[in-house]
Design a protein around this motif. Structure first.
Motif, short mmCIF file in Angstrom:
data_model
loop_
_atom_site.label_atom_id
_atom_site.label_comp_id
_atom_site.label_asym_id
_atom_site.label_seq_id
_atom_site.Cartn_x
_atom_site.Cartn_y
_atom_site.Cartn_z
N ILE A 38 0.84 -1.20 0.00
CA ILE A 38 0.00 0.00 0.00
C ILE A 38 0.87 1.25 0.00
CG2 ILE A 38 -1.56 1.39 1.42
CD1 ILE A 38 -3.06 -1.11 2.12
N TYR A 39 1.88 1.29 0.87
CA TYR A 39 2.74 2.47 0.95
C TYR A 39 3.56 2.64 -0.33
CZ TYR A 39 1.48 2.01 5.87
OH TYR A 39 0.78 1.90 7.05
N ALA A 40 3.96 1.53 -0.95
CA ALA A 40 4.67 1.62 -2.23
C ALA A 40 3.74 2.14 -3.31
CB ALA A 40 5.23 0.26 -2.62
N SER A 41 2.50 1.66 -3.30
CA SER A 41 1.51 2.12 -4.28
C SER A 41 1.26 3.61 -4.16
CB SER A 41 0.21 1.33 -4.09
OG SER A 41 -0.81 1.80 -4.95
N LEU A 42 1.20 4.10 -2.93
CA LEU A 42 0.92 5.52 -2.70
C LEU A 42 2.05 6.44 -3.15
CD1 LEU A 42 -0.75 5.18 0.82
CD2 LEU A 42 -1.88 6.05 -1.25
N GLN A 43 3.20 5.87 -3.47
CA GLN A 43 4.27 6.67 -4.05
C GLN A 43 3.91 7.12 -5.47
OE1 GLN A 43 7.52 7.31 -2.62
NE2 GLN A 43 6.77 6.46 -0.69
N PHE A 44 2.98 6.40 -6.11
CA PHE A 44 2.70 6.64 -7.53
C PHE A 44 1.26 7.01 -7.84
CE2 PHE A 44 6.09 3.45 -7.18
CZ PHE A 44 7.10 4.07 -7.89
N THR A 45 0.32 6.54 -7.01
CA THR A 45 -1.08 6.75 -7.33
C THR A 45 -1.77 7.49 -6.19
OG1 THR A 45 -3.07 5.65 -8.20
CG2 THR A 45 -1.98 4.59 -6.32
N THR A 46 -3.05 7.78 -6.36
CA THR A 46 -3.78 8.59 -5.39
C THR A 46 -4.34 7.73 -4.25
OG1 THR A 46 -5.90 8.35 -6.53
CG2 THR A 46 -4.47 10.17 -7.22
N ALA A 47 -4.63 8.39 -3.15
CA ALA A 47 -5.27 7.70 -2.02
C ALA A 47 -6.64 7.17 -2.42
CB ALA A 47 -5.40 8.66 -0.84
N SER A 48 -7.34 7.90 -3.28
CA SER A 48 -8.67 7.46 -3.73
C SER A 48 -8.57 6.15 -4.51
CB SER A 48 -9.31 8.54 -4.60
OG SER A 48 -9.50 9.73 -3.87
N ASN A 49 -7.60 6.05 -5.42
CA ASN A 49 -7.42 4.81 -6.17
C ASN A 49 -7.13 3.64 -5.25
OD1 ASN A 49 -7.65 6.39 -8.50
ND2 ASN A 49 -6.02 5.28 -9.55
N VAL A 50 -6.25 3.84 -4.28
CA VAL A 50 -5.89 2.78 -3.34
C VAL A 50 -7.12 2.31 -2.57
CG1 VAL A 50 -4.61 2.30 -1.21
CG2 VAL A 50 -3.47 3.39 -3.14
N ALA A 51 -7.94 3.25 -2.11
CA ALA A 51 -9.12 2.90 -1.33
C ALA A 51 -10.11 2.08 -2.15
CB ALA A 51 -9.80 4.16 -0.80
N VAL A 52 -10.34 2.49 -3.40
CA VAL A 52 -11.28 1.76 -4.25
C VAL A 52 -10.76 0.35 -4.53
CG1 VAL A 52 -12.36 1.68 -6.52
CG2 VAL A 52 -12.22 3.84 -5.30
N LEU A 53 -9.48 0.24 -4.87
CA LEU A 53 -8.93 -1.07 -5.18
C LEU A 53 -8.92 -1.98 -3.96
CD1 LEU A 53 -5.98 0.04 -7.49
CD2 LEU A 53 -8.13 -1.01 -8.18
N GLU A 54 -8.76 -1.40 -2.77
CA GLU A 54 -8.76 -2.21 -1.55
C GLU A 54 -10.12 -2.85 -1.30
OE1 GLU A 54 -7.40 -1.67 3.10
OE2 GLU A 54 -6.61 -0.28 1.60
N THR A 55 -11.20 -2.20 -1.76
CA THR A 55 -12.53 -2.77 -1.53
C THR A 55 -12.79 -4.00 -2.40
OG1 THR A 55 -13.51 -1.25 -3.16
CG2 THR A 55 -13.54 -0.57 -0.86
N ALA A 56 -11.91 -4.28 -3.35
CA ALA A 56 -12.07 -5.49 -4.17
C ALA A 56 -11.60 -6.73 -3.42
CB ALA A 56 -11.29 -5.35 -5.47
N ILE A 57 -11.02 -6.58 -2.24
CA ILE A 57 -10.46 -7.71 -1.51
C ILE A 57 -11.49 -8.80 -1.21
CG2 ILE A 57 -9.52 -8.37 0.75
CD1 ILE A 57 -7.74 -5.89 0.62
N PRO A 58 -12.71 -8.48 -0.73
CA PRO A 58 -13.65 -9.56 -0.43
C PRO A 58 -13.95 -10.45 -1.63
CG PRO A 58 -14.40 -7.52 0.55
CD PRO A 58 -13.24 -7.16 -0.32
N ALA A 59 -14.14 -9.85 -2.81
CA ALA A 59 -14.43 -10.65 -4.00
C ALA A 59 -13.23 -11.52 -4.38
CB ALA A 59 -14.81 -9.73 -5.16
#
Length: 295
Positions: free
Chosen positions: A82-103
């Motif tokens: 997550i912290y590596a991802s936030l070096q390149f993308t937005t917090a909003s993108n990370v939050a949306v992608l994290e919600t895909a975890i249950p599926a």
């Protein structure tokens, strides 16, 4: 039920703060953030958990393989990705992608544990995947425009896979271990695992010199997402059950987008909102149909 709902709202706020803080202090490199966060949490937990951990040392040694894999996937590298991802993308993108975890977790359970899925679960997983792609490509995949892949969004795939694998392991093995002692030992093992990566990061980039904002961010990450959210989540699950509690995690993009716009001056665009709604709808379809088919 009301108390459990309030507890889960606090949990989601803290998890949202994890993403926002990770983005705010991303002048520090990702292994450094993860290492310092876990080291701080380990030190805080030591006075309360080390006796229990030592008392159950034979249990930890007996089940060391699943415990180590739980540590690597859920504690060591999930937030590092997550912290590596936030070096390149937005917090909003990370939050949306994290919600895909249950599926993704349900799909992994079907592939690795031979759990049967109905058509609604497959459909829900596909809808979640489409919503995530909509966010990652900013709608380009569905409009015919050229796609520019952001490395941060690709790194989030690692985070999603890590937590999904961790969830499957927890379902089978976490019940064997005393809760606080397990978190304490996981943090300690993660510090050891991350040490060579962090040392290499410091060798290549130089020793970090965190200022007051970075120090405050590490303190927040070490206390709230690492310890407080875990306690609140466990209490909420005890009151309302795991399935109902997990539904509240779908509010993560809402809180994170609001915080990113107010605190980080990120612009929340239509692909973020539309993609978040699609992902949440897919997760709801997957989780709700799962419960019905088990009856």
């Amino acid at each position: 039920m009301l108390r459990g709902s309030l507890l889960m709202m606090l949990v989601v706020l803290i998890y949202s703060g994890n993403i926002l803080t990770g983005k705010a202090i991303n002048d520090l490199p990702p292994f450094t953030i993860a290492f310092l966060r876990l080291l701080f949490a380990f030190i805080l937990l030591a006075p309360f958990a080390w006796r229990t951990a030592w008392k159950h040392r034979d249990l930890f040694l007996e089940k060391r393989r699943p415990f180590i894999w739980m540590t690597i996937t859920g504690v060591t590298f999930f937030n590092t990705f997550i912290y590596a991802s936030l070096q390149f993308t937005t917090a909003s993108n990370v939050a949306v992608l994290e919600t895909a975890i249950p599926a993704v977790t349900i799909l992994l359970a079907a592939m690795l544990l031979s759990e049967k899925l109905g058509w609604r679960q497959w459909t829900g997983a596909a809808v979640s995947g489409a919503g995530a792609l909509f966010v990652v490509t900013e709608g380009a995949l569905f409009t015919g425009r050229g796609i520019e892949w952001n490395p941060g969004d690709v790194l989030m795939i690692g985070a999603v896979l890590c937590w999904s694998a961790y969830s499957l392991l927890v379902k089978t093995y976490m019940g064997f271990f005393p809760a606080f002692a397990a978190v304490f030992v996981m943090n300690g093992l993660s510090v050891v695992i991350l040490l060579p990566f962090t040392a290499a990061e410091w060798f290549l980039l130089g020793l970090p010199q965190p200022g007051l904002p970075e120090t405050a961010g590490i303190v927040y990450l070490g206390i709230f997402p690492s310890i407080v959210a875990l306690i609140l989540f466990n209490k909420a699950v005890g009151e309302m059950g795991a399935a109902k509690a997990s539904v509240f995690l779908n509010l993560l993009p809402v809180f994170t987008m609001a915080g990113a716009a107010a605190w980080l001056d990120e612009s929340v665009r239509l692909p973020h909102i539309g993609g978040a709604l699609i992902v949440m709808m897919g997760v709801w379809m997957t989780a709700s149909s799962r419960g019905k088919e088990k009856k």
